[in-house]
Scaffold this motif. Structure first.
Motif, short mmCIF file in Angstrom:
data_model
loop_
_atom_site.label_atom_id
_atom_site.label_comp_id
_atom_site.label_asym_id
_atom_site.label_seq_id
_atom_site.Cartn_x
_atom_site.Cartn_y
_atom_site.Cartn_z
N ILE A 32 34.69 43.74 28.68
CA ILE A 32 34.71 42.71 29.71
C ILE A 32 35.72 43.14 30.76
CG2 ILE A 32 35.25 40.30 30.23
CD1 ILE A 32 34.44 39.62 27.35
N GLN A 33 35.27 43.30 32.00
CA GLN A 33 36.15 43.81 33.05
C GLN A 33 36.66 42.68 33.93
OE1 GLN A 33 34.39 46.60 35.82
NE2 GLN A 33 36.39 47.30 36.56
N VAL A 34 37.98 42.60 34.06
CA VAL A 34 38.57 41.66 35.01
C VAL A 34 38.68 42.34 36.37
CG1 VAL A 34 39.82 40.33 33.28
CG2 VAL A 34 40.94 42.29 34.35
N LEU A 35 38.37 41.59 37.41
CA LEU A 35 38.36 42.12 38.77
C LEU A 35 39.37 41.36 39.62
CD1 LEU A 35 34.48 42.27 39.31
CD2 LEU A 35 35.98 44.13 38.54
N TYR A 36 40.00 42.07 40.56
CA TYR A 36 40.97 41.45 41.45
C TYR A 36 41.06 42.28 42.72
CZ TYR A 36 43.71 45.03 39.02
OH TYR A 36 44.14 46.23 38.47
N GLU A 37 41.57 41.66 43.75
CA GLU A 37 41.66 42.33 45.05
C GLU A 37 42.53 43.57 44.94
OE1 GLU A 37 42.91 41.38 49.70
OE2 GLU A 37 43.05 39.82 48.16
N GLY A 38 41.99 44.70 45.40
CA GLY A 38 42.73 45.95 45.36
C GLY A 38 42.64 46.68 44.03
N GLY A 39 41.93 46.10 43.07
CA GLY A 39 41.80 46.70 41.75
C GLY A 39 40.62 47.66 41.66
N PRO A 40 40.35 48.18 40.46
CA PRO A 40 39.22 49.10 40.27
C PRO A 40 37.88 48.46 40.64
CG PRO A 40 40.71 49.15 38.38
CD PRO A 40 41.14 47.99 39.24
N GLU A 41 36.96 49.29 41.00
CA GLU A 41 35.61 48.81 41.31
C GLU A 41 34.91 48.35 40.03
OE1 GLU A 41 34.02 48.56 44.35
OE2 GLU A 41 36.05 48.90 45.09
N PRO A 42 33.93 47.45 40.13
CA PRO A 42 33.20 47.02 38.94
C PRO A 42 32.51 48.21 38.26
CG PRO A 42 32.76 45.56 40.78
CD PRO A 42 33.51 46.72 41.34
N SER A 43 32.59 48.24 36.95
CA SER A 43 31.96 49.29 36.17
C SER A 43 30.60 48.84 35.68
CB SER A 43 32.84 49.66 34.97
OG SER A 43 32.14 50.48 34.06
N SER A 44 29.63 49.72 35.77
CA SER A 44 28.28 49.39 35.28
C SER A 44 28.24 49.30 33.76
CB SER A 44 27.29 50.45 35.76
OG SER A 44 27.64 51.73 35.25
N ARG A 45 29.30 49.78 33.10
CA ARG A 45 29.31 49.76 31.64
C ARG A 45 29.90 48.47 31.08
NH1 ARG A 45 31.01 55.11 28.72
NH2 ARG A 45 29.67 54.10 27.18
N ALA A 46 30.42 47.62 31.94
CA ALA A 46 30.96 46.35 31.48
C ALA A 46 29.83 45.38 31.15
CB ALA A 46 31.88 45.74 32.53
N ALA A 47 29.96 44.69 30.03
CA ALA A 47 28.98 43.67 29.68
C ALA A 47 29.10 42.46 30.58
CB ALA A 47 29.16 43.25 28.22
N VAL A 48 30.34 42.20 31.04
CA VAL A 48 30.62 41.05 31.89
C VAL A 48 31.69 41.44 32.89
CG1 VAL A 48 31.49 38.67 31.97
CG2 VAL A 48 30.11 39.42 30.02
N HIS A 49 31.57 40.96 34.13
CA HIS A 49 32.61 41.08 35.14
C HIS A 49 33.19 39.69 35.39
CE1 HIS A 49 29.94 44.57 36.06
NE2 HIS A 49 31.10 45.17 36.05
N LEU A 50 34.51 39.61 35.40
CA LEU A 50 35.16 38.30 35.48
C LEU A 50 36.35 38.37 36.44
CD1 LEU A 50 35.40 35.42 34.24
CD2 LEU A 50 36.84 36.43 32.46
N PRO A 51 36.35 37.54 37.49
CA PRO A 51 37.54 37.51 38.35
C PRO A 51 38.78 37.18 37.51
CG PRO A 51 35.73 36.33 39.37
CD PRO A 51 35.30 36.64 37.97
N ARG A 52 39.85 37.93 37.75
CA ARG A 52 41.05 37.74 36.92
C ARG A 52 41.58 36.33 37.00
NH1 ARG A 52 45.68 41.91 38.18
NH2 ARG A 52 45.89 40.57 40.02
N ASP A 53 41.50 35.70 38.15
CA ASP A 53 42.03 34.34 38.27
C ASP A 53 41.13 33.30 37.60
OD1 ASP A 53 39.95 34.29 40.07
OD2 ASP A 53 41.18 33.87 41.83
N GLU A 54 40.00 33.75 37.02
CA GLU A 54 39.14 32.85 36.26
C GLU A 54 39.14 33.18 34.77
OE1 GLU A 54 35.23 32.74 37.95
OE2 GLU A 54 35.97 32.47 40.01
N LEU A 55 40.01 34.11 34.37
CA LEU A 55 40.05 34.55 32.98
C LEU A 55 40.31 33.38 32.03
CD1 LEU A 55 40.13 36.89 30.90
CD2 LEU A 55 42.59 37.06 31.36
#
Length: 219
Positions: A185-208
């Motif tokens: 499960i990949q957490v995403l945030y401004e300035g962070g790594p790009e979304p990975s196609s291998r992640a089962a789920v992408h989740l904004p870090r502030d919504e973790l």
């Protein structure tokens, strides 16, 4: 198989610095009387030294490229103090982890030297927050090596198929967890790594905190 355990990355996933890491590195170099050190070079040296006791070998690598008599241990100590002082938990994360442990086995797997990462956990007050907290400086391998994730599974007493892993780094966290058979499960945030196609789920870090429990139920 349903999810019965979840592991987390530490830096930039559960806790974030209040200052830019390049700035922190520059401040530490100034404090120790070292020449300017680049963040990119630091990350490369860090990746070569994931299972050490301290950051001293990292800074020894960095300083070897400069004509300087600066003590690598002095820079490592300054950086450890600066980064630990700047690190703060995500809002609400402690109560969230407590609630999560009522239903799941909850672990931590963080890349880095033993002293540095254990120091962070102590400053954050997280020495007893997880069912298992692993630092790669105490292991034979770091992320993304499957051996590091195998150590986490062993510590949690769970199988890969029933374990999710939450992190931000595309290679260390997401590819590493996927290759080891965990659900990434990949957490995403401004300035962070790009979304990975291998992640089962992408989740904004502030919504973790608000969304992860429901996502685990759906996996």
């Amino acid at each position: 198989m349903t999810i019965s355990a979840v592991g987390f990355d530490l830096d930039e996933t559960l806790a974030v610095p209040t200052r830019d890491r390049a700035t922190i590195l520059g401040d530490a170099a100034d404090i120790a009387g070292a020449p300017p050190l680049s963040r990119e070079a630091y990350l490369e040296a860090h990746a070569r030294n994931l299972t050490g006791e301290t950051r001293t070998p990292i800074f020894a690598d960095l300083l070897a490229d400069h004509e300087t008599d600066t003590d690598p241990e002095a820079v490592a100590s300054a950086y450890r103090r600066e980064i630990a002082d700047a690190l703060v938990p995500l809002p609400g994360i402690e109560a969230f982890l407590d609630r999560l442990r009522e239903e799941y086995r909850v672990g931590l797997l963080t890349n880095g030297p033993r002293v540095a990462q254990r120091d962070k956990l102590g400053i954050l007050g997280w020495t007893d927050t997880f069912d298992a907290a692993l630092v790669t400086g105490e292991l034979d391998a770091g992320k993304p090596d499957p051996a590091a994730f195998a150590a986490l599974l062993d510590a949690l007493g769970t199988d890969a198929a029933e374990t999710a892993y939450v992190g931000d780094d595309v290679e260390a966290d997401i590819a590493g967890a996927a290759d080891a058979g965990l659900t990434p499960i990949q957490v995403l945030y401004e300035g962070g790594p790009e979304p990975s196609s291998r992640a089962a789920v992408h989740l904004p870090r502030d919504e973790l905190v608000t969304r992860l429990p429901d996502l685990l139920d759906e996996l």
